[in-house]
Design an enzyme around this catalytic site. Structure first.
Site, PDB file in Angstrom:
ATOM      1  N   HIS A 186     -69.468 -80.894-212.484  1.00 20.60           N
ATOM      2  CA  HIS A 186     -70.514 -80.648-211.868  1.00 20.60           C
ATOM      3  C   HIS A 186     -71.377 -81.939-211.860  1.00 20.60           C
ATOM      4  CE1 HIS A 186     -73.434 -78.215-209.885  1.00 20.60           C
ATOM      5  NE2 HIS A 186     -74.359 -78.680-210.813  1.00 20.60           N
TER       6      HIS A 186
ATOM      7  N   ARG B 140     -62.355 -63.618-200.297  1.00 28.77           N
ATOM      8  CA  ARG B 140     -62.064 -64.248-201.310  1.00 28.77           C
ATOM      9  C   ARG B 140     -61.101 -63.897-202.271  1.00 28.77           C
ATOM     10  NH1 ARG B 140     -66.186 -68.175-202.186  1.00 28.77           N
ATOM     11  NH2 ARG B 140     -68.108 -67.553-201.179  1.00 28.77           N
TER      12      ARG B 140
ATOM     13  N   LEU C 208     -71.214 -69.175-212.316  1.00 29.53           N
ATOM     14  CA  LEU C 208     -71.316 -70.253-211.576  1.00 29.53           C
ATOM     15  C   LEU C 208     -71.858 -71.402-212.451  1.00 29.53           C
ATOM     16  CD1 LEU C 208     -70.414 -71.721-208.833  1.00 29.53           C
ATOM     17  CD2 LEU C 208     -72.609 -71.148-207.944  1.00 29.53           C
TER      18      LEU C 208
ATOM     19  N   GLN D 266     -70.236 -92.437-213.533  1.00 29.71           N
ATOM     20  CA  GLN D 266     -70.133 -91.599-214.813  1.00 29.71           C
ATOM     21  C   GLN D 266     -68.966 -90.380-214.744  1.00 29.71           C
ATOM     22  OE1 GLN D 266     -71.574 -92.737-217.654  1.00 29.71           O
ATOM     23  NE2 GLN D 266     -72.380 -94.266-216.514  1.00 29.71           N
TER      24      GLN D 266
HETATM   25  C1  GAR Z   1     -68.343 -84.676-207.270  1.00 32.77           C
HETATM   26  O1  GAR Z   1     -69.580 -85.373-207.284  1.00 32.77           O
HETATM   27  C2  GAR Z   1     -68.226 -83.336-207.952  1.00 32.77           C
HETATM   28  O2  GAR Z   1     -68.915 -83.529-209.263  1.00 32.77           O
HETATM   29  C3  GAR Z   1     -68.854 -82.415-207.062  1.00 32.77           C
HETATM   30  O3  GAR Z   1     -68.340 -82.921-205.712  1.00 32.77           O
HETATM   31  C4  GAR Z   1     -67.896 -84.118-205.863  1.00 32.77           C
HETATM   32  C5  GAR Z   1     -66.712 -84.600-205.323  1.00 32.77           C
HETATM   33  O4  GAR Z   1     -66.238 -85.782-204.901  1.00 32.77           O
HETATM   34  N1  GAR Z   1     -68.540 -81.333-207.526  1.00 32.77           N
HETATM   35  C6  GAR Z   1     -69.353 -80.186-207.174  1.00 32.77           C
HETATM   36  O5  GAR Z   1     -70.409 -80.287-206.676  1.00 32.77           O
HETATM   37  C7  GAR Z   1     -68.849 -78.601-207.691  1.00 32.77           C
HETATM   38  N2  GAR Z   1     -69.894 -77.893-207.479  1.00 32.77           N
HETATM   39  P1  GAR Z   1     -64.880 -86.188-205.356  1.00 32.77           P
HETATM   40  O6  GAR Z   1     -64.210 -85.452-204.085  1.00 32.77           O
HETATM   41  O7  GAR Z   1     -64.954 -87.511-204.572  1.00 32.77           O
HETATM   42  O8  GAR Z   1     -64.354 -86.082-206.559  1.00 32.77           O
END
Ligand code: GAR
Length: 211
Positions: A105, A61, A140, A169
């Site tokens: 998130h 990382r 996190l 949303q």
């Molecule tokens: C979204 O729902 C975002 O909130 C989530 O991944 C998806 C990405 O969709 N993020 C996480 O889970 C971060 N921990 P997208 O690529 O269509 O924006």
């Protein structure tokens, strides 16, 4: 003009919402850790510069985050927008861009940090679910909250239906939070975000809804 760098790992629908929002800022680059991220092509089609920093090419990382951070810094962004960026970032990276990294998130934090939020929300039987835009800290999914949008969990919901309703949303909440940042309306005080001026959010609602 303020400058934004967007980080993605997948389809990039939140990135698209940010690009569509016609913010008073330049999206200097879209960067992905995943060469196959669908959002990269979308960004290119909008004339946005794209970069891949493939985490698989780095032993750990720390070395990935160093290279990623250098690429980001080369664009001199005022704000780094994590839009479905599915890598845990090191403390060194987060401190390098202190208070300039935002994340979305798919849950009402502090409920359901981590993965599979919609499945876990359904399993718990929560009546309200939603999304949270927050500043990123080394812990996190727990940085200072900027905006949250709630949706009802309906009796017939399965994971895809609930996810779609939350995503709708997300696409409203994220551009709004970024706009507030760009307009200098967000301040972090004692680990909480204060929004100056009018912060009504017409897209949010409270459940359960009246019968
Ligand atoms: C979204 O729902 C975002 O909130 C989530 O991944 C998806 C990405 O969709 N993020 C996480 O889970 C971060 N921990 P997208 O690529 O269509 O924006």
């Amino acid at each position: 003009m303020k400058r934004i760098v967007i980080l993605i790992s997948g389809r990039g629908s939140n990135m698209q919402a940010v690009l569509d929002a016609k913010l008073d800022a330049t999206v200097a680059a879209v960067i992905s850790n995943n060469p196959a991220a669908g959002g990269l092509e979308l960004a290119r089609s909008r004339g946005v510069e794209t970069v891949v920093v493939n985490h698989r090419e780095y032993p750990d990382r720390a070395s990935f985050d160093l290279v990623l951070g250098d690429r980001i810094a080369s664009y001199q962004p005022d704000l780094i927008v994590l839009a479905g960026f599915m890598r845990i970032l090191t403390q060194a990276f987060i401190e390098r861009f202190n208070d300039r990294i935002m994340n979305i998130h798919p849950s009402l934090l502090p409920a359901f940090p981590g993965m599979d939020t919609h499945r876990r929300a359904l399993e718990k039987g929560v009546r309200l679910h939603g999304c949270t835009v927050h500043f990123v800290t080394p812990f996190l999914d727990s940085g200072p909250i900027i905006i949250q949008a709630a949706v009802s969990v309906l009796p017939g919901d399965d994971e895809p239906r609930l996810a779609a309703r939350v995503l709708e949303q997300e696409h409203k909440a994220y551009p709004l939070a970024i706009r507030w940042f760009l307009n200098g309306r967000l301040a972090i005080e004692n680990g909480r975000v204060r929004v100056s001026g009018d912060c009504r959010y017409p897209g949010a609602f409270i459940a359960p809804e009246p019968a």
